[in-house]
Structures are given as C-alpha cells and as structure tokens.
Design an enzyme around this catalytic site. Structure first.
Site, PDB file in Angstrom:
ATOM      1  N   THR A 288     -10.114   1.498  11.364  1.00 42.05           N
ATOM      2  CA  THR A 288     -10.955   1.597  12.850  1.00 42.05           C
ATOM      3  C   THR A 288     -12.092   0.615  12.460  1.00 42.05           C
ATOM      4  O   THR A 288     -12.680   0.593  11.434  1.00 42.05           O
ATOM      5  CB  THR A 288     -11.791   2.969  12.735  1.00 42.05           C
ATOM      6  OG1 THR A 288     -10.723   4.013  12.573  1.00 42.05           O
ATOM      7  CG2 THR A 288     -12.306   3.227  14.072  1.00 42.05           C
TER       8      THR A 288
ATOM      9  N   CYS B  68      -4.574   8.523   8.664  1.00 43.08           N
ATOM     10  CA  CYS B  68      -3.852   8.255   9.826  1.00 43.08           C
ATOM     11  C   CYS B  68      -4.447   8.967  11.065  1.00 43.08           C
ATOM     12  O   CYS B  68      -4.753   8.348  12.123  1.00 43.08           O
ATOM     13  CB  CYS B  68      -2.400   8.312   9.888  1.00 43.08           C
ATOM     14  SG  CYS B  68      -1.591   7.188   8.870  1.00 43.08           S
ATOM     15  N   PHE B  69      -4.748  10.234  10.892  1.00 48.29           N
ATOM     16  CA  PHE B  69      -4.630  11.254  12.121  1.00 48.29           C
ATOM     17  C   PHE B  69      -6.047  10.779  12.969  1.00 48.29           C
ATOM     18  O   PHE B  69      -6.105  10.510  13.929  1.00 48.29           O
ATOM     19  CB  PHE B  69      -4.939  12.779  11.805  1.00 48.29           C
ATOM     20  CG  PHE B  69      -3.572  13.287  11.509  1.00 48.29           C
ATOM     21  CD1 PHE B  69      -2.252  12.602  11.506  1.00 48.29           C
ATOM     22  CD2 PHE B  69      -3.506  14.562  11.076  1.00 48.29           C
ATOM     23  CE1 PHE B  69      -1.125  12.949  11.275  1.00 48.29           C
ATOM     24  CE2 PHE B  69      -2.268  15.185  10.478  1.00 48.29           C
ATOM     25  CZ  PHE B  69      -0.960  14.386  10.663  1.00 48.29           C
ATOM     26  N   GLN B  70      -7.092  10.609  12.306  1.00 45.38           N
ATOM     27  CA  GLN B  70      -8.325  10.479  13.182  1.00 45.38           C
ATOM     28  C   GLN B  70      -8.261   8.910  13.491  1.00 45.38           C
ATOM     29  O   GLN B  70      -8.617   8.832  14.817  1.00 45.38           O
ATOM     30  CB  GLN B  70      -9.609  10.550  12.022  1.00 45.38           C
ATOM     31  CG  GLN B  70     -10.843  10.092  12.642  1.00 45.38           C
ATOM     32  CD  GLN B  70     -12.265  10.391  11.648  1.00 45.38           C
ATOM     33  OE1 GLN B  70     -12.189  11.790  11.470  1.00 45.38           O
ATOM     34  NE2 GLN B  70     -13.091   9.687  11.874  1.00 45.38           N
TER      35      GLN B  70
ATOM     36  N   ALA C  27       4.994  11.178   5.280  1.00 44.33           N
ATOM     37  CA  ALA C  27       3.722  11.766   4.993  1.00 44.33           C
ATOM     38  C   ALA C  27       3.618  11.857   3.411  1.00 44.33           C
ATOM     39  O   ALA C  27       4.373  11.848   2.632  1.00 44.33           O
ATOM     40  CB  ALA C  27       3.769  13.180   5.572  1.00 44.33           C
ATOM     41  N   GLU C  28       2.276  11.350   3.072  1.00 40.62           N
ATOM     42  CA  GLU C  28       2.072  11.222   1.732  1.00 40.62           C
ATOM     43  C   GLU C  28       2.409  12.557   1.007  1.00 40.62           C
ATOM     44  O   GLU C  28       2.100  13.579   1.515  1.00 40.62           O
ATOM     45  CB  GLU C  28       0.400  10.807   1.432  1.00 40.62           C
ATOM     46  CG  GLU C  28       0.278   9.384   1.940  1.00 40.62           C
ATOM     47  CD  GLU C  28      -0.879   8.789   1.843  1.00 40.62           C
ATOM     48  OE1 GLU C  28      -1.968   9.408   0.843  1.00 40.62           O
ATOM     49  OE2 GLU C  28      -1.351   8.074   2.826  1.00 40.62           O
TER      50      GLU C  28
ATOM     51  N   GLY D 283       3.647   0.381   2.602  1.00 41.91           N
ATOM     52  CA  GLY D 283       4.663  -0.773   2.226  1.00 41.91           C
ATOM     53  C   GLY D 283       5.443  -0.509   1.041  1.00 41.91           C
ATOM     54  O   GLY D 283       6.512  -0.766   0.773  1.00 41.91           O
TER      55      GLY D 283
ATOM     56  N   GLY E 149       0.680  -1.118  -0.124  1.00 41.54           N
ATOM     57  CA  GLY E 149       0.078  -0.097  -0.075  1.00 41.54           C
ATOM     58  C   GLY E 149       0.883   1.118   0.001  1.00 41.54           C
ATOM     59  O   GLY E 149       1.976   1.224  -0.360  1.00 41.54           O
TER      60      GLY E 149
HETATM   61  C1  UDX Z   1      -0.529   1.834   6.213  1.00 41.49           C
HETATM   62  C2  UDX Z   1      -0.434   1.313   7.690  1.00 41.49           C
HETATM   63  O1  UDX Z   1      -0.146   0.022   7.330  1.00 41.49           O
HETATM   64  C3  UDX Z   1      -1.636   1.507   8.436  1.00 41.49           C
HETATM   65  O2  UDX Z   1      -1.678   0.931   9.654  1.00 41.49           O
HETATM   66  C4  UDX Z   1      -1.474   2.917   8.692  1.00 41.49           C
HETATM   67  O3  UDX Z   1      -1.999   3.425   9.821  1.00 41.49           O
HETATM   68  C5  UDX Z   1      -1.724   3.794   7.419  1.00 41.49           C
HETATM   69  O4  UDX Z   1      -0.718   3.239   6.509  1.00 41.49           O
HETATM   70  P1  UDX Z   1      -1.403   1.799   3.896  1.00 41.49           P
HETATM   71  O5  UDX Z   1       0.010   1.320   3.367  1.00 41.49           O
HETATM   72  O6  UDX Z   1      -1.865   3.225   3.603  1.00 41.49           O
HETATM   73  O7  UDX Z   1      -1.487   1.344   5.518  1.00 41.49           O
HETATM   74  O8  UDX Z   1      -2.619   0.793   3.432  1.00 41.49           O
HETATM   75  P2  UDX Z   1      -3.225   0.518   2.188  1.00 41.49           P
HETATM   76  O9  UDX Z   1      -2.618   1.095   1.209  1.00 41.49           O
HETATM   77  O10 UDX Z   1      -4.612  -0.132   2.446  1.00 41.49           O
HETATM   78  O11 UDX Z   1      -2.038  -0.767   1.725  1.00 41.49           O
HETATM   79  C6  UDX Z   1      -2.380  -2.193   2.612  1.00 41.49           C
HETATM   80  C7  UDX Z   1      -2.317  -3.146   1.733  1.00 41.49           C
HETATM   81  O12 UDX Z   1      -2.328  -4.384   2.460  1.00 41.49           O
HETATM   82  C8  UDX Z   1      -3.441  -3.350   0.491  1.00 41.49           C
HETATM   83  O13 UDX Z   1      -2.795  -3.325  -0.489  1.00 41.49           O
HETATM   84  C9  UDX Z   1      -4.095  -4.829   0.930  1.00 41.49           C
HETATM   85  O14 UDX Z   1      -4.433  -5.581  -0.165  1.00 41.49           O
HETATM   86  C10 UDX Z   1      -2.826  -5.369   1.759  1.00 41.49           C
HETATM   87  N1  UDX Z   1      -3.372  -6.647   2.542  1.00 41.49           N
HETATM   88  C11 UDX Z   1      -4.020  -6.538   3.574  1.00 41.49           C
HETATM   89  C12 UDX Z   1      -2.734  -7.922   2.516  1.00 41.49           C
HETATM   90  O15 UDX Z   1      -1.932  -8.113   1.333  1.00 41.49           O
HETATM   91  N2  UDX Z   1      -3.000  -8.915   3.270  1.00 41.49           N
HETATM   92  C13 UDX Z   1      -3.964  -8.967   4.010  1.00 41.49           C
HETATM   93  O16 UDX Z   1      -4.330  -9.581   4.750  1.00 41.49           O
HETATM   94  C14 UDX Z   1      -4.680  -7.486   4.170  1.00 41.49           C
HETATM   95  C1  UDX Z   2       0.499  12.024   8.500  1.00 40.25           C
HETATM   96  C2  UDX Z   2       1.910  12.209   9.394  1.00 40.25           C
HETATM   97  O1  UDX Z   2       2.340  13.374   9.061  1.00 40.25           O
HETATM   98  C3  UDX Z   2       2.877  11.188   9.108  1.00 40.25           C
HETATM   99  O2  UDX Z   2       4.015  11.418   9.835  1.00 40.25           O
HETATM  100  C4  UDX Z   2       2.442   9.962   9.504  1.00 40.25           C
HETATM  101  O3  UDX Z   2       3.198   8.737   9.211  1.00 40.25           O
HETATM  102  C5  UDX Z   2       0.954   9.673   8.650  1.00 40.25           C
HETATM  103  O4  UDX Z   2       0.110  10.515   9.022  1.00 40.25           O
HETATM  104  P1  UDX Z   2      -0.195  12.269   6.148  1.00 40.25           P
HETATM  105  O5  UDX Z   2      -1.474  11.830   6.796  1.00 40.25           O
HETATM  106  O6  UDX Z   2       0.328  11.626   4.825  1.00 40.25           O
HETATM  107  O7  UDX Z   2       0.934  12.186   7.341  1.00 40.25           O
HETATM  108  O8  UDX Z   2      -0.083  13.909   5.940  1.00 40.25           O
HETATM  109  P2  UDX Z   2       0.094  15.136   6.769  1.00 40.25           P
HETATM  110  O9  UDX Z   2       1.156  16.251   5.762  1.00 40.25           O
HETATM  111  O10 UDX Z   2       0.467  15.088   7.986  1.00 40.25           O
HETATM  112  O11 UDX Z   2      -1.296  15.777   6.540  1.00 40.25           O
HETATM  113  C6  UDX Z   2      -2.476  15.287   7.002  1.00 40.25           C
HETATM  114  C7  UDX Z   2      -3.662  16.193   7.090  1.00 40.25           C
HETATM  115  O12 UDX Z   2      -3.628  17.505   7.980  1.00 40.25           O
HETATM  116  C8  UDX Z   2      -3.847  16.827   5.530  1.00 40.25           C
HETATM  117  O13 UDX Z   2      -5.342  16.606   5.275  1.00 40.25           O
HETATM  118  C9  UDX Z   2      -3.456  18.107   5.614  1.00 40.25           C
HETATM  119  O14 UDX Z   2      -3.882  18.654   4.699  1.00 40.25           O
HETATM  120  C10 UDX Z   2      -3.880  18.773   6.838  1.00 40.25           C
HETATM  121  N1  UDX Z   2      -2.740  19.772   7.227  1.00 40.25           N
HETATM  122  C11 UDX Z   2      -1.667  19.542   7.647  1.00 40.25           C
HETATM  123  C12 UDX Z   2      -3.697  21.040   7.592  1.00 40.25           C
HETATM  124  O15 UDX Z   2      -4.655  21.199   7.710  1.00 40.25           O
HETATM  125  N2  UDX Z   2      -2.452  21.978   8.174  1.00 40.25           N
HETATM  126  C13 UDX Z   2      -1.248  21.698   8.575  1.00 40.25           C
HETATM  127  O16 UDX Z   2      -0.843  22.953   8.957  1.00 40.25           O
HETATM  128  C14 UDX Z   2      -0.739  20.480   8.062  1.00 40.25           C
END
Ligand code: UDX
Ligand code: UDX
Length: 464
Positions: A89, A271-273, A159-160, A12, A9
């Site tokens: 969640t 992540c945040f929520q 961060a994305e 990963g 994902g």
């Molecule tokens: C990540 C972290 O793992 C999560 O805990 C964090 O809070 C957010 O970021 P992320 O990589 O963003 O998750 O998730 P996602 O893009 O949904 O990727 C997870 C992948 O795992 C999916 O492609 C899914 O198909 C795969 N998966 C899930 C497996 O291969 N096997 C499983 O049993 C479950």
């Molecule tokens: C976050 C964390 O930053 C990262 O360390 C963790 O691994 C995953 O969660 P991400 O969710 O990818 O990363 O993006 P981030 O840049 O943190 O932004 C989260 C949200 O907050 C976005 O919707 C962004 O627009 C918002 N944001 C961020 C604000 O509204 N104001 C700010 O000053 C910063």
C-alpha cells in the site's frame, strides 16, 4: 520453453517451484534483486517456511529450477516472464494508505522493455489494481527496441501455510488476456502449462480486467466473511450465544457454506487489508463513495476486533496491566507460516505495551529480531521480551494470550504452566483453539472470542 519469474517471495518462489516440478522439460529461472534471499533459496534453509515446499524445491532445483540475481539474462532467455514483485500500500502522495504502490511493477516493465528481444508473454502474478496490464503494455511498447509483448493476468489464490496443496490442486486457475488473436494465443500458451496437472475445466479464461478485478474481489469477499463473524462474536459475548455454534449453524446452510467463519482476534496477512484498501481506492476513483464505504467497513471492523481483544485483557485484569507480565503465544498472522505481515499480534502487543505491560512473545517460527522490528520499528523497549518456548513465556505471567493458532499450543502442559503463573491465572484465547473446559478445571479463568458471558461470570467465581 524458458520461464523467468521476477520476485522470489511468498508467491513467486512456491509457484515457480511447482511449475518446475510438474514440467521437467521447461527451464524455470527465478530472479530477485535481494541477494540474501536468492542465496537462501539455493541453500538448505529456504527463506520462507511452508509445509511441503522443501521437497518440491529439492526435486527440481538444479535440474530445471534455478534461483539467481541475473535478472537481465533471465529476461533475455525467457519466453514467458512472470512478474511477482511486491505491491505494498502506498505510504506517500496521492492515495497514501489505500492505493497500491506500483513502482516495483513499473521498474520490472521498464527492465523487460530494455533487454527483451523478440516476442515475450508477460504474466502479472502480483495483485494489482484493475487496468495495470494496460499501463504495463504502454510502458513495454513505448520503450522496447525489438520486443513484442502480450500481457496476461494470472492472479495467485494460494494461501500461506497450505501453498503447496493449493498449487497442486487449485480450485481454479484464472487467466485473463487481450481479446485479440495474439492475446488468445498467449492465453492458450499459459493454459497449456497449467493443463499439465490441472483439469482443463478448472482453468478459467476471461478478459484482462475481469481477471484483475476478480483477485481483489475474491480477497474482499473472504475478508468480509471474517469481519462478519467477528462482528457477531462481540454480540455473542454480550448475549450469551456461542460464536462457534452460530458459525456451525449458519455454515451448514449450503448457500452460506462452512469455510472462513472462524471468529478470531482479527485477520492478517499481506493481502486482505491491502486488496480491500485498493478496492476502496478504485471505487473512490470511479465516483462510487457508497461502494467504497461498504468495503472500507470490513477493514474498520477488523481493526476494532484487534483493539477489542487487547482492551478486554486490560479490563479483565482489573483494569490495569501496568507492571504485569502477559505471555503472547504466536506472532505469525496464521499457523504454519513465518510470515508476520499485518499480523494481528503486532496490534495486540503494541496496545499492551502502551498500557505499560511487560509482554513476552513466543512464536515457533518467527525470529526474535523480526518480532522486535514489527512491533517497535527502530525504537527500543525493555518491556518487550522474546521467549524461546511457550513455557518460558508463561513463567511468572499474569495472563496467556493466544494470538496464532499453532497446533503445538493445544497440547502444552497447562497444569505445569498454571503452577508457574500469578493467581488468578488468566487465558485469553484469540483463536478459540485451547481445551477451555480442561483449563477451567485446572483453575484458569478463560476468556475466548465470542463465548457466552455467563461462562465468564461463573469463571470469575470459580477457583483460581
Ligand atoms: C505477492 C504478490 O506479488 C503481491 O502482489 C501480493 O499481494 C502478495 O503476494 P509476495 O511474494 O508475498 O508478494 O512478496 P514478497 O515476499 O515481498 O516478494 C517479492 C519479491 O520481489 C522480493 O523478494 C523482492 O526482493 C523482489 N523484487 C521486488 C524484485 O526482485 N525486484 C523489484 O523491483 C522489486
Ligand atoms: C489469502 C487468500 O486466502 C488467498 O486466496 C490469497 O491468494 C492471499 O490471501 P492468506 O492471507 O495466505 O491467503 O491466508 P488466509 O488463510 O486467507 O488467512 C488470512 C487471515 O484470515 C489469517 O490471519 C487468518 O488467521 C484469518 N482467518 C481466516 C480468520 O480469522 N478466520 C477464518 O475463518 C479464516
């Protein structure tokens, strides 16, 4: 050495691509149950959009980086297994709406126990509640015939949108392990991989629980800063202060610091929520309702801010948007990503549809069917329209709402856009990124997050 990662994902995929690029002698195999996703990782059209990712993948793919669905073989061959599956969640049962759903983590642990032979290091990359490593170890040790296991916690802080830069030059790498000789040896092995490109002093080692908890707390603190400044944005609008000026003034205090103080329509992302709700659940579980309520308020403030933005649009458009056309620019949860998980745009678009508006959405990276699915689920609604460009979305609209801060929105031809809109033409800047003065000169009525009320008043009486 062989590395395998379960879950291709947002976390990963880029993380393993970076390890493979930095360590050409290590074979890295990324596996996923989702065949379509794996096929995309093996194509020229990667499943996630992330600046710089294509180059890193192209460098290592086929050399020492492989994407497959062959989970069992990959586990069998690996010395180190990263678990990077999603942990949404829970939507059912005890803890629904707050606790993390760990079924994918558990099924990964059971799969590893089933096929692993010999010593394996399992690395938790997914964000998980404190003490999950303990549960994983119990499952692994109870089910394995000939494997021996060490579980490490190694949360990802990327961060994305800036994942590649974050992976290349992380503020810190955090690794937690069992405080035993075997645990320490496993930690050292993982440290030695990151040490190929990360300065040693930036690699922190802790006990397992500290590492697991730190990930939740880091995200909770970051989100709390955004909710704090967003709460102040409402006060600024009511009193005539400018939230960007306030953020700058407080951010220059080195104890506060300038980052994560950008007022917005609300934070989104996977992540945040989720992580705060998790923290809230943990606190409740451990009998700390006051602590739980404190962190819960960060999420409540964020929900309020999202609804407040939509409500403000309705109120400003003379208390009705029924039958009016609103152009929503941006749908991703932030710029430079195609990810829409928990995007504030979902809430804003739903609120406007509920008020019977016609909502025309444009995002440069999010596909139309994704937008429909996020807003409507399996339902249909003719009043949700997806446009191919910002100009198309704006044509014939009563208002523009900026919900994602894509750079391209700053330099649109606003004179042309204004000419094609109903008058008075309104702009609601949910990210404070547009050239407001220029827009006002063109005749737009501009409303921005946390900007002075007298500006809004004078707008109402200016041309347009
Ligand atoms: C990540 C972290 O793992 C999560 O805990 C964090 O809070 C957010 O970021 P992320 O990589 O963003 O998750 O998730 P996602 O893009 O949904 O990727 C997870 C992948 O795992 C999916 O492609 C899914 O198909 C795969 N998966 C899930 C497996 O291969 N096997 C499983 O049993 C479950
Ligand atoms: C976050 C964390 O930053 C990262 O360390 C963790 O691994 C995953 O969660 P991400 O969710 O990818 O990363 O993006 P981030 O840049 O943190 O932004 C989260 C949200 O907050 C976005 O919707 C962004 O627009 C918002 N944001 C961020 C604000 O509204 N104001 C700010 O000053 C910063």
């Amino acid at each position: 050495m062989n590395i395998c990662c379960i879950g291709a994902g947002y976390v990963g995929g880029p993380t393993m691509a970076m390890i493979a690029a930095k360590c050409p002698d290590i074979r890295v195999e990324v596996v996923d149950l989702n065949e379509k996703r794996i096929a995309a990782w093996n194509s020229d059209d990667l499943p996630i959009y992330e600046p710089g990712l294509d180059e890193v993948v192209r460098e290592a793919r086929g050399r020492n980086l492989f994407f497959t669905t062959g989970v069992e073989d990959a586990i069998r061959n690996a010395d180190i297994i990263f678990v990077s599956v999603n942990t949404p969640t829970k939507t059912y049962g005890v803890g629904a709406g707050r606790a993390a759903d760990l079924r994918y983590i558990e099924s990964a642990a059971r799969m590893i126990a089933e096929v692993a032979e010999g010593p394996k290091i399992i690395v938790e990359k997914s964000t998980i509640p404190v003490k999950t490593a303990e549960a994983m170890l119990t499952i692994l040790r109870a089910n394995s015939k000939s494997g021996s296991f060490q579980v490490l916690s190694n949360p990802e802080f990327l961060a994305e949108g800036t994942a590649i830069a974050d992976l290349q030059k992380p503020d810190r790498i955090l690794i937690g392990g069992e405080s035993t000789p075997e645990g320490n040896a496993a930690v050292e092995k993982l440290v030695s991989i990151y040490a190929r490109w990360v300065p040693r002093e930036r690699i922190l080692t802790t006990n397992l629980w500290s590492s697991e908890l730190s990930k939740l707390v880091a995200n909770a603190f970051l989100a709390q800063r955004i909710s704090s400044i967003n709460s102040i944005s409402a006060l600024c609008e009511a009193t005539g202060a400018d939230v960007d000026e306030v953020a700058h003034a407080i951010g220059t205090d080195s104890r506060i610091g300038p980052k994560f103080l950008k007022a917005s329509v609300g934070f989104g992302g996977s992540c945040f929520q989720k992580d705060i709700l998790n923290l809230v659940y943990l606190c409740g579980h451990f009998g700390l309702p006051e602590v739980a309520a404190y962190w819960d308020s960060v999420v409540k403030m964020n929900d309020w801010q999202k609804h407040r933005f939509a409500h403000n649009i309705v109120q400003t458009l003379f208390n009705t948007v029924s039958g009016k056309r609103i152009a929503v620019l941006g749908f991703a949860f932030k710029k430079d990503t195609n990810d829409t998980r928990e995007s504030p745009a979902i809430s804003v678009v739903r609120d406007l549809l509920e008020e019977n508006a016609t909502v025309v959405v444009y995002d440069p990276k999010v596909p139309a069917d994704e937008i429909r699915r996020d807003v409507l689920g399996s339902a249909e609604n003719d009043r949700l329209i997806i446009a191919e460009s910002a100009e198309e979305a704006a044509a014939g609209a009563h208002a523009l709402a900026i919900v994602t801060e894509w750079d391209a929105f700053k330099t649109l031809d606003f004179a042309k856009i204004h000419a094609g809109m109903h008058k008075p033409a309104f702009v609601f800047d949910g990210r404070n990124v547009l050239p407001h003065a220029q827009l006002r000169t063109l005749g737009f009525r501009v409303f921005a997050i946390g900007k002075p009320a007298q500006c809004r008043e004078s707008d109402a009486f200016s041309k347009g």
